[in-house]
Motif scaffolding. Structure first.
Motif, PDB file in Angstrom:
ATOM      1  N   LYS A 147       0.239  -1.082  -0.044  1.00 50.95           N
ATOM      2  CA  LYS A 147       0.352   0.109  -0.175  1.00 50.95           C
ATOM      3  C   LYS A 147       0.476   1.399  -0.173  1.00 50.95           C
ATOM      4  O   LYS A 147       0.937   2.475  -0.601  1.00 50.95           O
ATOM      5  CB  LYS A 147      -0.614  -0.058   1.312  1.00 50.95           C
ATOM      6  CG  LYS A 147      -2.161  -1.419   1.231  1.00 50.95           C
ATOM      7  CD  LYS A 147      -3.266  -0.848   2.222  1.00 50.95           C
ATOM      8  CE  LYS A 147      -4.524  -1.506   1.931  1.00 50.95           C
ATOM      9  NZ  LYS A 147      -4.375  -3.015   2.285  1.00 50.95           N
ATOM     10  N   LYS A 150       2.493   1.890  -3.598  1.00 45.97           N
ATOM     11  CA  LYS A 150       1.303   2.312  -4.396  1.00 45.97           C
ATOM     12  C   LYS A 150       1.521   3.331  -4.560  1.00 45.97           C
ATOM     13  O   LYS A 150       1.395   4.544  -5.815  1.00 45.97           O
ATOM     14  CB  LYS A 150      -0.016   1.418  -4.134  1.00 45.97           C
ATOM     15  CG  LYS A 150       0.064   0.519  -5.392  1.00 45.97           C
ATOM     16  CD  LYS A 150      -1.250   0.047  -4.801  1.00 45.97           C
ATOM     17  CE  LYS A 150      -1.847  -1.234  -5.535  1.00 45.97           C
ATOM     18  NZ  LYS A 150      -2.889  -2.018  -5.135  1.00 45.97           N
ATOM     19  N   LYS A 151       1.436   4.384  -3.568  1.00 43.47           N
ATOM     20  CA  LYS A 151       0.997   5.170  -3.633  1.00 43.47           C
ATOM     21  C   LYS A 151       2.215   6.018  -3.559  1.00 43.47           C
ATOM     22  O   LYS A 151       2.366   7.530  -4.453  1.00 43.47           O
ATOM     23  CB  LYS A 151       0.563   6.165  -2.161  1.00 43.47           C
ATOM     24  CG  LYS A 151      -1.252   5.934  -2.051  1.00 43.47           C
ATOM     25  CD  LYS A 151      -1.703   6.556  -0.922  1.00 43.47           C
ATOM     26  CE  LYS A 151      -3.307   6.099  -1.190  1.00 43.47           C
ATOM     27  NZ  LYS A 151      -4.081   6.388  -0.036  1.00 43.47           N
ATOM     28  N   LYS A 175       2.467  13.194  -0.830  1.00 43.29           N
ATOM     29  CA  LYS A 175       2.014  12.096  -0.658  1.00 43.29           C
ATOM     30  C   LYS A 175       2.203  11.518   0.839  1.00 43.29           C
ATOM     31  O   LYS A 175       1.291  10.110   1.095  1.00 43.29           O
ATOM     32  CB  LYS A 175       3.354  10.967  -1.602  1.00 43.29           C
ATOM     33  CG  LYS A 175       3.047  11.173  -3.024  1.00 43.29           C
ATOM     34  CD  LYS A 175       2.246  10.582  -3.827  1.00 43.29           C
ATOM     35  CE  LYS A 175       1.217  11.555  -4.966  1.00 43.29           C
ATOM     36  NZ  LYS A 175       0.619  11.346  -5.425  1.00 43.29           N
ATOM     37  N   ALA A 178      -1.326  11.830   1.975  1.00 46.15           N
ATOM     38  CA  ALA A 178      -2.157  10.713   1.563  1.00 46.15           C
ATOM     39  C   ALA A 178      -2.694   9.834   1.719  1.00 46.15           C
ATOM     40  O   ALA A 178      -2.810   8.678   1.765  1.00 46.15           O
ATOM     41  CB  ALA A 178      -1.947  11.027  -0.476  1.00 46.15           C
ATOM     42  N   LEU A 179      -1.345   9.047   2.352  1.00 51.28           N
ATOM     43  CA  LEU A 179      -0.811   8.335   3.784  1.00 51.28           C
ATOM     44  C   LEU A 179      -1.775   8.489   4.446  1.00 51.28           C
ATOM     45  O   LEU A 179      -0.852   7.627   6.004  1.00 51.28           O
ATOM     46  CB  LEU A 179       0.190   7.703   3.571  1.00 51.28           C
ATOM     47  CG  LEU A 179       1.235   6.766   1.733  1.00 51.28           C
ATOM     48  CD1 LEU A 179       2.554   7.304   1.554  1.00 51.28           C
ATOM     49  CD2 LEU A 179       0.812   5.989   1.599  1.00 51.28           C
ATOM     50  N   GLY A 307      -6.751   3.346   2.530  1.00 55.44           N
ATOM     51  CA  GLY A 307      -7.157   3.422   1.434  1.00 55.44           C
ATOM     52  C   GLY A 307      -8.727   3.860   1.368  1.00 55.44           C
ATOM     53  O   GLY A 307      -9.673   3.584   0.722  1.00 55.44           O
TER      54      GLY A 307
END
Ligand code: ASP
Length: 321
Positions: A147, A150-151, A175, A178-179, A307
């Motif tokens: 995971k 991926k980001k 990012k 975003a995590l 996610g």
């Protein structure tokens, strides 16, 4: 095991003075500068590093009281960086001459060790990025590394193409948000990491030392190896997060064990490619550490990481920060 420098007989081209016969106690004692100016003049790197570290710690402690000296060192650093840039402009000509001279004496076989060196650095970087970092993430946080990658992969690509950790800071922050990582943690650890945490650079420097030592037919003893580990870590801390500086600080590592710096000229020719890969590893290390720290501080939103929830911050929030 790979022996990147074997087969490249450089001993005939330059004399080396590897310090393999010193004891561990001797090395530790030599790190303490009895005369820092003498150490500076002789290019004795370990005492110079220790002295620099001490001065830095004291300056940080005394703050306003020593502002003038602090400014002096900051400006001195700027001057040295500028000088480095000027020197690097001449590097292509210098590399051309060094390569021509070396390969004129060594012949075509000289290329094989160079390829092995590149393979060796890339393998080291791959182990760090895809085995060490994910393992740390799993062991210390139980989070899923897939995971994360991926980001995060776009940050790695950006670092790869720009070869600078510093320029990657905004994207790295975005990012990480975003995590689900809190900006309180990332806004401290990412700029700090981009400046001092350079695992990829240290790996390259370790490989470069092995390459040169084998090319000169030198067997590095335990003390020399420990010295290399210590200086490579210090040199990577001192490396600025901009392209190619790791190669400049590599001089310091070579000097610490008396290896001739001629070998740097050979690897300089292919360093740009390696710089791209090691910068990607450098920024990944910063992000992994940040996630671990924020996990331990309970300042990561695990739903966002996994996610299950959308991140709250936008790119604009981050660039405004
Ligand atoms: N380019 C690297 C970075 O910015 C530093 C280096 O190893 O030259 O992280």
């Amino acid at each position: 095991m790979i022996k990147p420098g074997a087969g490249l007989n450089m001993a005939s081209l330059a004399k080396s003075n590897v310090t393999t016969n010193v004891t561990v106690t001797g090395t530790v004692l030599n790190m303490i500068p009895d005369n820092p100016f003498n150490a500076l003049a002789n290019g004795d790197m370990l005492p110079v590093i220790i002295f620099g570290l001490l001065i830095g710690i004291i300056l940080a402690k005394l703050r306003e009281e020593t502002q003038l000296v602090n400014d002096f060192f900051t400006q001195g650093n700027r001057i040295m960086m500028e000088m480095t840039h000027i020197v690097m402009k001449f590097a292509p000509i210098g590399i051309f001459c060094l390569m021509a001279k070396t390969f004129a004496s060594l012949g075509f076989e000289g290329l094989m060790p160079l390829a092995k060196y590149v393979g060796c650095v890339l393998l080291g970087l791959a182990i760090q990025a895809f085995i060490v970092y994910p393992s740390l993430l799993v062991i210390l946080t139980r989070l899923n590394p897939i995971k994360f990658f991926k980001k995060f992969i776009s940050v790695m690509f950006f670092a790869f193409s720009s070869s600078t950790s510093n320029a990657t800071i905004p994207l790295n922050l975005e990012k990480l948000s975003a995590l689900g990582v809190s900006r309180e943690v990332s806004s401290f650890t990412i700029p700090l990491g981009a400046t001092i945490n350079m695992d990829g650079t240290a790996i390259m420097q370790g490989c470069a030392v092995m390459f040169a030592a084998q090319a000169y037919g030198m067997d590095l003893g335990l003390t020399a190896l420990l010295t290399v580990i210590f200086t490579a870590v210090m040199a990577s801390i001192g490396t600025a997060g901009v392209p190619s500086v790791g190669l400049i600080t590599l001089n310091m590592v070579f000097n610490s064990i008396g290896l001739p710096v001629d070998a740097i000229g050979i690897i300089m020719g292919i360093d740009h490619l390696l710089d791209m890969f090691r910068t990607a590893v450098n920024v990944t290390g910063d992000a992994i550490c940040t996630i671990i720290v924020s996990f331990k501080n309970k300042s990561i939103d695990l739903d966002i990481f996994n996610g299950k929830k959308a991140p709250e911050e936008t790119w604009d929030d981050i660039t405004q920060f």
